[in-house]
Design a protein around this motif. Structure first.
Motif, PDB file in Angstrom:
ATOM      1  N   LEU A  16       0.770  -1.592   0.174  1.00 44.90           N
ATOM      2  CA  LEU A  16       0.293   0.146   0.131  1.00 44.90           C
ATOM      3  C   LEU A  16       0.281   1.044  -0.026  1.00 44.90           C
ATOM      4  N   VAL A  17       1.823   1.389   0.583  1.00 46.59           N
ATOM      5  CA  VAL A  17       3.237   2.485   0.643  1.00 46.59           C
ATOM      6  C   VAL A  17       4.102   2.341  -0.125  1.00 46.59           C
ATOM      7  N   PHE A  18       5.053   1.722   0.337  1.00 47.71           N
ATOM      8  CA  PHE A  18       6.029   1.308  -0.829  1.00 47.71           C
ATOM      9  C   PHE A  18       6.455   1.393  -1.875  1.00 47.71           C
ATOM     10  N   CYS A  19       5.642   0.349  -1.875  1.00 47.82           N
ATOM     11  CA  CYS A  19       5.218   0.254  -3.899  1.00 47.82           C
ATOM     12  C   CYS A  19       4.259   0.962  -5.311  1.00 47.82           C
ATOM     13  N   THR A  20       3.401   1.764  -4.063  1.00 50.51           N
ATOM     14  CA  THR A  20       2.925   2.601  -4.407  1.00 50.51           C
ATOM     15  C   THR A  20       4.003   4.021  -4.981  1.00 50.51           C
ATOM     16  N   TYR A  21       4.979   3.832  -3.522  1.00 48.78           N
ATOM     17  CA  TYR A  21       5.711   5.238  -3.852  1.00 48.78           C
ATOM     18  C   TYR A  21       5.962   5.227  -5.026  1.00 48.78           C
ATOM     19  N   ILE A  22       7.226   3.874  -4.863  1.00 49.35           N
ATOM     20  CA  ILE A  22       8.179   4.037  -6.370  1.00 49.35           C
ATOM     21  C   ILE A  22       7.057   3.425  -7.462  1.00 49.35           C
ATOM     22  N   ARG A  23       5.959   2.967  -8.008  1.00 49.94           N
ATOM     23  CA  ARG A  23       5.335   3.377  -9.108  1.00 49.94           C
ATOM     24  C   ARG A  23       5.154   4.823  -9.408  1.00 49.94           C
ATOM     25  N   LYS A  24       4.534   5.415  -9.151  1.00 50.98           N
ATOM     26  CA  LYS A  24       4.116   6.303  -8.782  1.00 50.98           C
ATOM     27  C   LYS A  24       5.930   7.515  -9.386  1.00 50.98           C
ATOM     28  N   HIS A  25       6.239   7.302  -9.014  1.00 53.34           N
ATOM     29  CA  HIS A  25       7.663   7.839  -9.458  1.00 53.34           C
ATOM     30  C   HIS A  25       7.981   7.429 -10.744  1.00 53.34           C
ATOM     31  N   THR A  28       6.971   9.356 -14.320  1.00 53.78           N
ATOM     32  CA  THR A  28       7.021  10.226 -14.571  1.00 53.78           C
ATOM     33  C   THR A  28       9.243  10.327 -14.848  1.00 53.78           C
ATOM     34  N   VAL A  29       9.639   8.911 -14.093  1.00 54.70           N
ATOM     35  CA  VAL A  29      11.218   9.167 -14.563  1.00 54.70           C
ATOM     36  C   VAL A  29      11.773   8.010 -15.372  1.00 54.70           C
ATOM     37  N   THR A  30      12.542   7.627 -15.733  1.00 57.70           N
ATOM     38  CA  THR A  30      13.098   6.351 -16.573  1.00 57.70           C
ATOM     39  C   THR A  30      13.793   5.901 -15.593  1.00 57.70           C
ATOM     40  N   ARG A  31      14.178   6.011 -14.471  1.00 56.85           N
ATOM     41  CA  ARG A  31      15.653   5.312 -13.102  1.00 56.85           C
ATOM     42  C   ARG A  31      14.961   5.004 -11.788  1.00 56.85           C
ATOM     43  N   VAL A  32      15.217   4.034 -11.194  1.00 64.02           N
ATOM     44  CA  VAL A  32      14.683   4.530  -9.613  1.00 64.02           C
ATOM     45  C   VAL A  32      15.304   3.701  -9.176  1.00 64.02           C
ATOM     46  N   ASP A  33      16.473   3.566  -8.254  1.00 62.68           N
ATOM     47  CA  ASP A  33      17.512   3.484  -7.252  1.00 62.68           C
ATOM     48  C   ASP A  33      17.002   2.768  -5.962  1.00 62.68           C
ATOM     49  N   PHE A  65       7.982  -3.492 -15.340  1.00 62.08           N
ATOM     50  CA  PHE A  65       8.474  -1.527 -15.255  1.00 62.08           C
ATOM     51  C   PHE A  65       8.335  -1.347 -16.786  1.00 62.08           C
ATOM     52  N   GLU A  66       8.693  -2.117 -17.849  1.00 58.79           N
ATOM     53  CA  GLU A  66       8.618  -1.947 -19.366  1.00 58.79           C
ATOM     54  C   GLU A  66      10.184  -1.287 -19.909  1.00 58.79           C
ATOM     55  N   GLU A  67       9.640   0.516 -19.539  1.00 59.09           N
ATOM     56  CA  GLU A  67      10.639   1.216 -20.528  1.00 59.09           C
ATOM     57  C   GLU A  67      11.302   2.100 -19.382  1.00 59.09           C
ATOM     58  N   LYS A  68      11.197   1.049 -18.070  1.00 65.01           N
ATOM     59  CA  LYS A  68      11.941   1.923 -16.988  1.00 65.01           C
ATOM     60  C   LYS A  68      12.973   0.585 -16.508  1.00 65.01           C
ATOM     61  N   VAL A  69      13.786   1.707 -15.806  1.00 69.25           N
ATOM     62  CA  VAL A  69      14.657   0.576 -14.902  1.00 69.25           C
ATOM     63  C   VAL A  69      14.345   1.166 -13.255  1.00 69.25           C
ATOM     64  N   VAL A  70      15.070  -0.391 -12.690  1.00 65.04           N
ATOM     65  CA  VAL A  70      14.750  -0.145 -11.429  1.00 65.04           C
ATOM     66  C   VAL A  70      16.100  -1.316 -10.634  1.00 65.04           C
ATOM     67  N   VAL A  71      16.532  -0.308  -9.709  1.00 58.81           N
ATOM     68  CA  VAL A  71      17.826  -1.055  -9.375  1.00 58.81           C
ATOM     69  C   VAL A  71      16.883  -1.388  -7.423  1.00 58.81           C
ATOM     70  N   ALA A  72      17.148  -2.231  -7.023  1.00 59.77           N
ATOM     71  CA  ALA A  72      17.205  -2.489  -6.383  1.00 59.77           C
ATOM     72  C   ALA A  72      18.324  -3.259  -4.987  1.00 59.77           C
ATOM     73  N   ILE A  73      18.972  -2.706  -3.724  1.00 62.22           N
ATOM     74  CA  ILE A  73      19.924  -2.723  -3.412  1.00 62.22           C
ATOM     75  C   ILE A  73      19.367  -3.138  -1.993  1.00 62.22           C
ATOM     76  N   ASN A  74      19.953  -4.994  -1.594  1.00 63.93           N
ATOM     77  CA  ASN A  74      20.164  -4.941   0.018  1.00 63.93           C
ATOM     78  C   ASN A  74      20.970  -5.405   0.747  1.00 63.93           C
ATOM     79  N   ALA A  75      21.560  -5.863   1.698  1.00 63.65           N
ATOM     80  CA  ALA A  75      22.771  -6.086   2.321  1.00 63.65           C
ATOM     81  C   ALA A  75      23.777  -6.823   1.305  1.00 63.65           C
ATOM     82  N   LYS A  76      23.291  -7.926   0.251  1.00 60.69           N
ATOM     83  CA  LYS A  76      24.261  -8.334  -0.309  1.00 60.69           C
ATOM     84  C   LYS A  76      24.464  -8.191  -1.707  1.00 60.69           C
ATOM     85  N   ASP A  77      22.687  -8.330  -2.191  1.00 58.81           N
ATOM     86  CA  ASP A  77      22.717  -8.362  -3.652  1.00 58.81           C
ATOM     87  C   ASP A  77      22.050  -6.858  -4.081  1.00 58.81           C
TER      88      ASP A  77
END
Length: 185
Positions: A16-25, A28-33, A65-77
């Motif tokens: 409800l909160v986090f993924c919605t926030y990322i999808r909203k961004h 309007t942007v081409t990449r979210v890290d 995410f179609e034409e978008k770039v999403v990069v997610a980092i956790n402690a190891k990956d």
């Protein structure tokens, strides 16, 4: 930074909160890290983390995410969409490396969203020589204290030498890993 709203548990918060926030961004942007804090053993942050508890880790469902770039980092990956063969330049917990990687992939206007003064200080001190973006911005704070800061204008106002020495002064006045002088920040 993102209030839990009506979330009853972490699954609700993620959906409800986090993924919605990322999808909203991503509208309007081409990449979210997404770069999470790391708690290195025997550090002040590790002590803080142990007081908060460990909780349950949750893997978010992969989305298209179609034409978008999403990069997610956790402690190891380092997880990328679309998948990349070489993610060695995206070392976990190094936000400025993500900015540099985005610039290498053609982005010139970059926004760093944080509530952490350490990130702000490092961004200003590294702008001239290391970031490489034409127009880096900081979306800083939360609630009534939220503001946009033009990282590219601050070094011009402060001067190169002062910009480069900011981390030294910040370390003495209250960065996350060094104690500050009592009542001075």
């Amino acid at each position: 930074m993102l209030k839990p709203s009506k979330s009853r548990n972490f699954d609700d918060y993620a959906d409800l909160v986090f993924c919605t926030y990322i999808r909203k961004h991503l509208e309007t942007v081409t990449r979210v890290d997404v770069v999470w804090d790391a708690y290195i053993d025997n550090s002040l942050k590790a002590t803080t983390r142990s007081k908060r508890g460990k909780g349950i880790r949750r893997r978010l469902a992969q989305q298209n995410f179609e034409e978008k770039v999403v990069v997610a980092i956790n402690a190891k990956d380092v997880l990328c969409y679309p998948p990349r063969d070489d993610v060695s330049s995206l070392t976990p917990f190094r936000i400025m490396l993500h900015v540099s990687d985005a610039v290498k992939h053609g982005l010139k206007r970059v926004m760093i969203r944080t509530v952490d003064t350490d990130v702000a200080v490092i961004a200003v001190s590294l702008f001239r020589d290391d970031i490489g973006a034409d127009e880096p911005w900081l979306a800083f704070g939360s609630g009534k204290s939220f503001r946009y800061i033009s990282i590219h204008d601050l070094p011009n106002a402060l001067g190169i030498e002062r910009s480069h020495t900011l981390p030294v002064f910040h370390a003495f006045t209250g960065c996350d890993t060094v104690s500050s002088f009592a009542g001075k920040g």
